[in-house]
Motif scaffolding. Sequence first.
Motif, PDB file in Angstrom:
ATOM      1  N   ASP B 149     -23.890  42.240  23.711  1.00  0.00           N
ATOM      2  CA  ASP B 149     -23.000  42.120  22.557  1.00  0.00           C
ATOM      3  C   ASP B 149     -21.549  41.882  22.993  1.00  0.00           C
ATOM      4  OD1 ASP B 149     -25.075  42.651  20.673  1.00  0.00           O
ATOM      5  OD2 ASP B 149     -24.964  44.756  21.266  1.00  0.00           O
ATOM      6  N   GLY B 150     -21.382  41.316  24.163  1.00  0.00           N
ATOM      7  CA  GLY B 150     -20.035  41.076  24.680  1.00  0.00           C
ATOM      8  C   GLY B 150     -19.346  39.906  24.015  1.00  0.00           C
ATOM      9  N   LEU B 151     -18.145  39.596  24.485  1.00  0.00           N
ATOM     10  CA  LEU B 151     -17.312  38.573  23.859  1.00  0.00           C
ATOM     11  C   LEU B 151     -17.998  37.206  23.862  1.00  0.00           C
ATOM     12  CD1 LEU B 151     -14.562  37.692  22.641  1.00  0.00           C
ATOM     13  CD2 LEU B 151     -13.825  37.221  24.969  1.00  0.00           C
ATOM     14  N   PHE B 152     -18.554  36.805  25.018  1.00  0.00           N
ATOM     15  CA  PHE B 152     -19.140  35.467  25.109  1.00  0.00           C
ATOM     16  C   PHE B 152     -20.237  35.263  24.070  1.00  0.00           C
ATOM     17  CE2 PHE B 152     -17.987  34.459  29.814  1.00  0.00           C
ATOM     18  CZ  PHE B 152     -16.651  34.569  29.465  1.00  0.00           C
ATOM     19  N   GLY B 160     -22.779  29.698  15.907  1.00  0.00           N
ATOM     20  CA  GLY B 160     -24.155  29.362  15.565  1.00  0.00           C
ATOM     21  C   GLY B 160     -25.029  28.910  16.719  1.00  0.00           C
ATOM     22  N   LEU B 161     -24.599  29.142  17.950  1.00  0.00           N
ATOM     23  CA  LEU B 161     -25.417  28.715  19.091  1.00  0.00           C
ATOM     24  C   LEU B 161     -26.415  29.782  19.536  1.00  0.00           C
ATOM     25  CD1 LEU B 161     -22.722  26.872  21.223  1.00  0.00           C
ATOM     26  CD2 LEU B 161     -24.693  25.838  20.092  1.00  0.00           C
ATOM     27  N   GLY B 162     -26.183  31.002  19.114  1.00  0.00           N
ATOM     28  CA  GLY B 162     -27.102  32.077  19.496  1.00  0.00           C
ATOM     29  C   GLY B 162     -26.756  32.672  20.843  1.00  0.00           C
TER      30      GLY B 162
END
Lengths: 307, 311
Positions: B149-152, B160-162
């Motif tokens: 659940d980090g920034l990236f 929307g890339l998942g």
Amino acid sequence: MTANASMLPTTGSGPLPPADESRGTRAAPHPGRRRSRRGWILSSALAWLVALIFMMPIIWTFLTALKPGNEVFSSGLRPFGSEILWSNFAAAWTEIGFGRLLANSVGVAAVTTVLTLAIATCTAYAFSRLRFRGRHGLFVLFVLTLTLPMEIAVVPLFLGFNAVNLLDTWTALILPSLFGAFGAFLLRQFMLQIPGEIEDAARIDGASTPRILTTIIVPLVRPALAVLAVFTFLGSWNSFLWPLIILNSMDKWTLPLGLAGFTTQTGTQWELLMAACVLTLIPVIVLVIVAQRQLVAAIGAGAFGGR
Amino acid sequence: MTTGAALGSRTTAGPGHRRALRGSTGWQGWGWIFVLPGLVGLVVFVVTPMVASLVLGFFDATLLGGLTPVGLDNFSRMVGDRQFLNSVVVTTLFVLIFVPLNIALSTAMALWLRTRLAGRSWLRVIFLIPALSPMVANAAVFRMLLQRDGLFNSVLDAVGLGAIPWLSEGRWALAAIILVSVWQTFGYNMIIIGAGLDSVNPDVISASRIDGAGALRRLWSITIPLTSPALFFATVMTVIGAWQTFAQSYIITGGGPGDSTTTIMLYLYRTAFSYNQLGYASAISAALFLIIATVTLIQVWGQKKWVHYDG
């Protein structure tokens, strides 16, 4: 300048693009190809956007350091948590004994830098300006070691220091890093450029060889010494593998070891770890702001000294 | 300081050189006295350990157990050691992706920063900050950014890339190590290549422009060849460093998942200091040395084809 400025499109009342600030750029302004002001603004904005993205990890580190522990990952893209905890910095400071780590790192790096400079200066002086038997052969030996990576020698070094009961000491930490040939090679290149007449004159006045080194040669190569000092200090400040191998006692640890110990513990307290990373970055950022121009010049110069 | 004397003293045959040495021939012993501290240190702490590293590969050595000669056992063991071979593959992949990516990006940025930009000197410095910060701190930061659940992943989700399993899937973990390594060394190489670009004679560029060469043609046929010494230096140093990648894996992935990011240096470290097999670790360092030396020699030999020293 006014003539040139009037040729620019005068769509806005904003300031004109600043003149080229860098001394290094020699690309003369070409009348036909002069960038328009719009191009300049667009290109600049894009470059700063790239820089902002590049800086995002550091900015996010700082923001994370201010969040409550349970909101580090749950806050998604929100920059701030439910409260701003400056106290995280104080907690991180005490948790990993930051003061101690900082003092150790600065002390080790300072001692390493001073000794490296002293040894490299003597070696470079002998190779560039003194005549003695075996000079060429020894110089070849020095240059050969330049391309060898020190890391592959860690096991014998470790065994050697174990044999003389010096594991877990700063002596063992510092000693192997003092003798790289890079410094001697860099300083030699600069010393070779000093004309011999200066030395001859001093000798006629009765100056001894050590006196010539300290009063004539050293002041003349001061810029090269500064470059070497920056490199040596940073090398020591950032080094990780050798300290990790040699130091056991936490009270002797340097900053990278403290951070690593903090990282690999189970159940990382991310907000405190990030606060510690920010604290580590502060000296770097201060250095960068104070010595901006010299730093960029020093690293460029170092690159070519080593060629 | 006249250039004549300065240049003359650099070549062994020049008159300035002879004069400089004649001035220093009062007592020859000084030469040895000044060279001695550096020489002794170099022999004791650099040359001897390196030679010992090769020799130790022929022994079975533990920290307390002393030395037992085992001939070529350590070396033949390496050939059949899947973990070692894997670390070579991982490190080779790392070098092959990281170095070109790094050099291409830092060259592009160095070129961009030569055009007129607002606050250009500050931009240079910003890109340099990660290079001055300890790798361990940078790695710790990326370990946080690359969490589930980090920034990236939050950004990837938002557009929307998942999410990407950065740390739990081998290929992505290697990509993560490459990412932080590029970030760390990018600014440093940018400055070195920038300094090379600064040394290009602007008249040559203007001349080619008058001859009608386009921007891309100028870049490829003029600017890059003239900057080649700096590019060569940056590449060689980056390659040597890349083979010894350690802290990134140690901190971010611990070499995992599986052994997907266990570099040669990390495997060497574990063999020596976790499993106490110092002889085998020395054989590994001899292999690493051989790899680095071979690659560097190939580069030095290959430079004839593309590096021009008389700009």
